[in-house]
Design a protein around this motif. Structure first.
Motif, PDB file in Angstrom:
ATOM      1  N   ALA A  26       6.958 -34.452  53.433  1.00 30.20           N
ATOM      2  CA  ALA A  26       7.617 -33.187  53.752  1.00 30.20           C
ATOM      3  C   ALA A  26       7.701 -32.295  52.513  1.00 30.20           C
ATOM      4  O   ALA A  26       7.464 -31.086  52.598  1.00 30.20           O
ATOM      5  CB  ALA A  26       9.010 -33.443  54.315  1.00 30.20           C
ATOM      6  N   LEU A  27       8.024 -32.891  51.365  1.00 28.86           N
ATOM      7  CA  LEU A  27       8.086 -32.116  50.120  1.00 28.86           C
ATOM      8  C   LEU A  27       6.723 -31.524  49.781  1.00 28.86           C
ATOM      9  O   LEU A  27       6.624 -30.346  49.423  1.00 28.86           O
ATOM     10  CB  LEU A  27       8.582 -32.980  48.961  1.00 28.86           C
ATOM     11  CG  LEU A  27      10.078 -33.204  48.873  1.00 28.86           C
ATOM     12  CD1 LEU A  27      10.398 -34.225  47.794  1.00 28.86           C
ATOM     13  CD2 LEU A  27      10.804 -31.901  48.612  1.00 28.86           C
ATOM     14  N   ASP A  28       5.680 -32.330  49.902  1.00 30.24           N
ATOM     15  CA  ASP A  28       4.326 -31.838  49.621  1.00 30.24           C
ATOM     16  C   ASP A  28       3.962 -30.681  50.546  1.00 30.24           C
ATOM     17  O   ASP A  28       3.402 -29.673  50.113  1.00 30.24           O
ATOM     18  CB  ASP A  28       3.289 -32.955  49.768  1.00 30.24           C
ATOM     19  CG  ASP A  28       3.338 -33.961  48.636  1.00 30.24           C
ATOM     20  OD1 ASP A  28       3.975 -33.667  47.600  1.00 30.24           O
ATOM     21  OD2 ASP A  28       2.747 -35.045  48.795  1.00 30.24           O
ATOM     22  N   GLU A  29       4.307 -30.830  51.820  1.00 31.17           N
ATOM     23  CA  GLU A  29       3.959 -29.800  52.804  1.00 31.17           C
ATOM     24  C   GLU A  29       4.730 -28.499  52.554  1.00 31.17           C
ATOM     25  O   GLU A  29       4.157 -27.413  52.578  1.00 31.17           O
ATOM     26  CB  GLU A  29       4.249 -30.323  54.213  1.00 31.17           C
ATOM     27  CG  GLU A  29       3.570 -29.529  55.289  1.00 31.17           C
ATOM     28  CD  GLU A  29       3.666 -30.211  56.653  1.00 31.17           C
ATOM     29  OE1 GLU A  29       3.718 -29.461  57.637  1.00 31.17           O
ATOM     30  OE2 GLU A  29       3.688 -31.457  56.725  1.00 31.17           O
ATOM     31  N   ILE A  30       6.029 -28.598  52.279  1.00 34.30           N
ATOM     32  CA  ILE A  30       6.824 -27.379  52.060  1.00 34.30           C
ATOM     33  C   ILE A  30       6.440 -26.719  50.737  1.00 34.30           C
ATOM     34  O   ILE A  30       6.369 -25.491  50.648  1.00 34.30           O
ATOM     35  CB  ILE A  30       8.347 -27.663  52.153  1.00 34.30           C
ATOM     36  CG1 ILE A  30       9.144 -26.363  52.353  1.00 34.30           C
ATOM     37  CG2 ILE A  30       8.885 -28.341  50.925  1.00 34.30           C
ATOM     38  CD1 ILE A  30       9.141 -25.861  53.743  1.00 34.30           C
ATOM     39  N   GLU A  31       6.150 -27.505  49.707  1.00 36.84           N
ATOM     40  CA  GLU A  31       5.713 -26.927  48.437  1.00 36.84           C
ATOM     41  C   GLU A  31       4.381 -26.202  48.602  1.00 36.84           C
ATOM     42  O   GLU A  31       4.192 -25.107  48.069  1.00 36.84           O
ATOM     43  CB  GLU A  31       5.606 -28.007  47.356  1.00 36.84           C
ATOM     44  CG  GLU A  31       6.949 -28.478  46.854  1.00 36.84           C
ATOM     45  CD  GLU A  31       6.847 -29.672  45.917  1.00 36.84           C
ATOM     46  OE1 GLU A  31       5.802 -30.365  45.895  1.00 36.84           O
ATOM     47  OE2 GLU A  31       7.838 -29.917  45.211  1.00 36.84           O
ATOM     48  N   GLY A  32       3.463 -26.782  49.356  1.00 35.49           N
ATOM     49  CA  GLY A  32       2.185 -26.132  49.622  1.00 35.49           C
ATOM     50  C   GLY A  32       2.359 -24.840  50.393  1.00 35.49           C
ATOM     51  O   GLY A  32       1.715 -23.827  50.100  1.00 35.49           O
ATOM     52  N   LEU A  33       3.254 -24.866  51.377  1.00 29.80           N
ATOM     53  CA  LEU A  33       3.534 -23.668  52.156  1.00 29.80           C
ATOM     54  C   LEU A  33       4.070 -22.552  51.265  1.00 29.80           C
ATOM     55  O   LEU A  33       3.599 -21.414  51.321  1.00 29.80           O
ATOM     56  CB  LEU A  33       4.546 -23.994  53.252  1.00 29.80           C
ATOM     57  CG  LEU A  33       5.088 -22.818  54.043  1.00 29.80           C
ATOM     58  CD1 LEU A  33       4.062 -22.371  55.080  1.00 29.80           C
ATOM     59  CD2 LEU A  33       6.390 -23.169  54.703  1.00 29.80           C
ATOM     60  N   LEU A  34       5.037 -22.868  50.409  1.00 29.96           N
ATOM     61  CA  LEU A  34       5.639 -21.852  49.547  1.00 29.96           C
ATOM     62  C   LEU A  34       4.655 -21.342  48.501  1.00 29.96           C
ATOM     63  O   LEU A  34       4.673 -20.162  48.161  1.00 29.96           O
ATOM     64  CB  LEU A  34       6.906 -22.390  48.885  1.00 29.96           C
ATOM     65  CG  LEU A  34       8.049 -22.726  49.848  1.00 29.96           C
ATOM     66  CD1 LEU A  34       9.243 -23.276  49.090  1.00 29.96           C
ATOM     67  CD2 LEU A  34       8.437 -21.542  50.707  1.00 29.96           C
ATOM     68  N   ARG A  35       3.783 -22.226  47.992  1.00 31.95           N
ATOM     69  CA  ARG A  35       2.770 -21.786  47.019  1.00 31.95           C
ATOM     70  C   ARG A  35       1.774 -20.809  47.641  1.00 31.95           C
ATOM     71  O   ARG A  35       1.215 -19.962  46.955  1.00 31.95           O
ATOM     72  CB  ARG A  35       2.015 -22.983  46.447  1.00 31.95           C
ATOM     73  CG  ARG A  35       2.684 -23.627  45.265  1.00 31.95           C
ATOM     74  CD  ARG A  35       1.741 -24.598  44.564  1.00 31.95           C
ATOM     75  NE  ARG A  35       1.165 -25.598  45.454  1.00 31.95           N
ATOM     76  CZ  ARG A  35       1.712 -26.776  45.726  1.00 31.95           C
ATOM     77  NH1 ARG A  35       2.848 -27.116  45.175  1.00 31.95           N
ATOM     78  NH2 ARG A  35       1.123 -27.616  46.546  1.00 31.95           N
ATOM     79  N   SER A  36       1.561 -20.926  48.944  1.00 31.33           N
ATOM     80  CA  SER A  36       0.569 -20.077  49.618  1.00 31.33           C
ATOM     81  C   SER A  36       1.097 -18.675  49.930  1.00 31.33           C
ATOM     82  O   SER A  36       0.325 -17.813  50.337  1.00 31.33           O
ATOM     83  CB  SER A  36       0.104 -20.740  50.914  1.00 31.33           C
ATOM     84  OG  SER A  36       1.134 -20.704  51.885  1.00 31.33           O
ATOM     85  N   VAL A  37       2.388 -18.461  49.738  1.00 38.14           N
ATOM     86  CA  VAL A  37       2.991 -17.177  50.084  1.00 38.14           C
ATOM     87  C   VAL A  37       2.874 -16.204  48.918  1.00 38.14           C
ATOM     88  O   VAL A  37       3.212 -16.527  47.786  1.00 38.14           O
ATOM     89  CB  VAL A  37       4.479 -17.359  50.470  1.00 38.14           C
ATOM     90  CG1 VAL A  37       5.152 -16.026  50.696  1.00 38.14           C
ATOM     91  CG2 VAL A  37       4.592 -18.233  51.701  1.00 38.14           C
ATOM     92  N   ALA A  38       2.399 -15.008  49.214  1.00 43.03           N
ATOM     93  CA  ALA A  38       2.325 -13.943  48.208  1.00 43.03           C
ATOM     94  C   ALA A  38       3.558 -13.050  48.349  1.00 43.03           C
ATOM     95  O   ALA A  38       4.133 -12.957  49.428  1.00 43.03           O
ATOM     96  CB  ALA A  38       1.062 -13.118  48.428  1.00 43.03           C
ATOM     97  N   PRO A  39       3.972 -12.405  47.256  1.00 43.07           N
ATOM     98  CA  PRO A  39       5.131 -11.507  47.357  1.00 43.07           C
ATOM     99  C   PRO A  39       4.898 -10.431  48.416  1.00 43.07           C
ATOM    100  O   PRO A  39       3.772 -10.007  48.650  1.00 43.07           O
ATOM    101  CB  PRO A  39       5.228 -10.878  45.968  1.00 43.07           C
ATOM    102  CG  PRO A  39       4.518 -11.827  45.068  1.00 43.07           C
ATOM    103  CD  PRO A  39       3.442 -12.462  45.906  1.00 43.07           C
ATOM    104  N   ALA A  40       5.984 -10.007  49.058  1.00 42.64           N
ATOM    105  CA  ALA A  40       5.906  -8.935  50.054  1.00 42.64           C
ATOM    106  C   ALA A  40       5.456  -7.648  49.378  1.00 42.64           C
ATOM    107  O   ALA A  40       5.569  -7.494  48.162  1.00 42.64           O
ATOM    108  CB  ALA A  40       7.272  -8.740  50.706  1.00 42.64           C
ATOM    109  N   ALA A  41       4.962  -6.747  50.160  1.00 36.11           N
ATOM    110  CA  ALA A  41       4.553  -5.451  49.610  1.00 36.11           C
ATOM    111  C   ALA A  41       5.748  -4.805  48.924  1.00 36.11           C
ATOM    112  O   ALA A  41       6.874  -4.877  49.408  1.00 36.11           O
ATOM    113  CB  ALA A  41       4.046  -4.559  50.740  1.00 36.11           C
ATOM    114  N   ALA A  42       5.479  -4.208  47.793  1.00 37.87           N
ATOM    115  CA  ALA A  42       6.563  -3.595  47.026  1.00 37.87           C
ATOM    116  C   ALA A  42       7.212  -2.476  47.824  1.00 37.87           C
ATOM    117  O   ALA A  42       6.545  -1.626  48.388  1.00 37.87           O
ATOM    118  CB  ALA A  42       6.016  -3.043  45.713  1.00 37.87           C
ATOM    119  N   GLU A  43       8.520  -2.548  47.892  1.00 40.82           N
ATOM    120  CA  GLU A  43       9.282  -1.499  48.546  1.00 40.82           C
ATOM    121  C   GLU A  43       9.886  -0.617  47.468  1.00 40.82           C
ATOM    122  O   GLU A  43      10.218  -1.090  46.394  1.00 40.82           O
ATOM    123  CB  GLU A  43      10.400  -2.107  49.391  1.00 40.82           C
ATOM    124  CG  GLU A  43       9.899  -3.000  50.503  1.00 40.82           C
ATOM    125  CD  GLU A  43      11.042  -3.713  51.213  1.00 40.82           C
ATOM    126  OE1 GLU A  43      12.213  -3.337  50.989  1.00 40.82           O
ATOM    127  OE2 GLU A  43      10.766  -4.641  51.971  1.00 40.82           O
TER     128      GLU A  43
END
Length: 108
Positions: free
Chosen positions: A66-83
């Motif tokens: 579960a830790l590996d999966e959630i860490e991979g998920l979070l690493r794949s996320v890019a910052p939201a478009a700058a507001e």
């Protein structure tokens, strides 16, 4: 997570993208403590709670998986478009950050 539309994993992706956009300096500061036993323990605990909330930590699934999966998920996320940051937006963000910090300090 409970207020998001659709799947909890999608809500987490959106929330994480916004957090990266608005709190990049905080994340960089926290990353400097990587390897510290207390930091690593708290981070692991937090990630396991996220994994449980999103359904990634499920019966028959080890905590390590579960830790590996959630860490991979979070690493794949890019910052939201700058507001465009406004005084009111910064004030609301600061209030929300304080609320989240206080909520995380309450005993479970």
């Amino acid at each position: 997570m409970e207020c998001g539309d659709g799947e909890p994993v999608d809500a987490l992706r959106v929330a994480w993208a916004h957090a990266l956009e608005h709190s990049a300096d905080i994340k960089r500061e926290l990353d400097t403590y990587s390897g510290d036993p207390l930091h690593d323990h708290l981070t692991e605990h937090h990630l396991l709670r996220l994994a449980q909330a999103t359904g990634i930590l499920r019966p028959g699934h080890s905590m390590h998986e579960a830790l590996d999966e959630i860490e991979g998920l979070l690493r794949s996320v890019a910052p939201a478009a700058a507001e465009r940051s406004t005084w009111l937006g910064r004030r609301r963000r600061a209030a929300e950050e304080r609320r989240l910090i206080m909520a995380s300090m309450r005993p479970s």
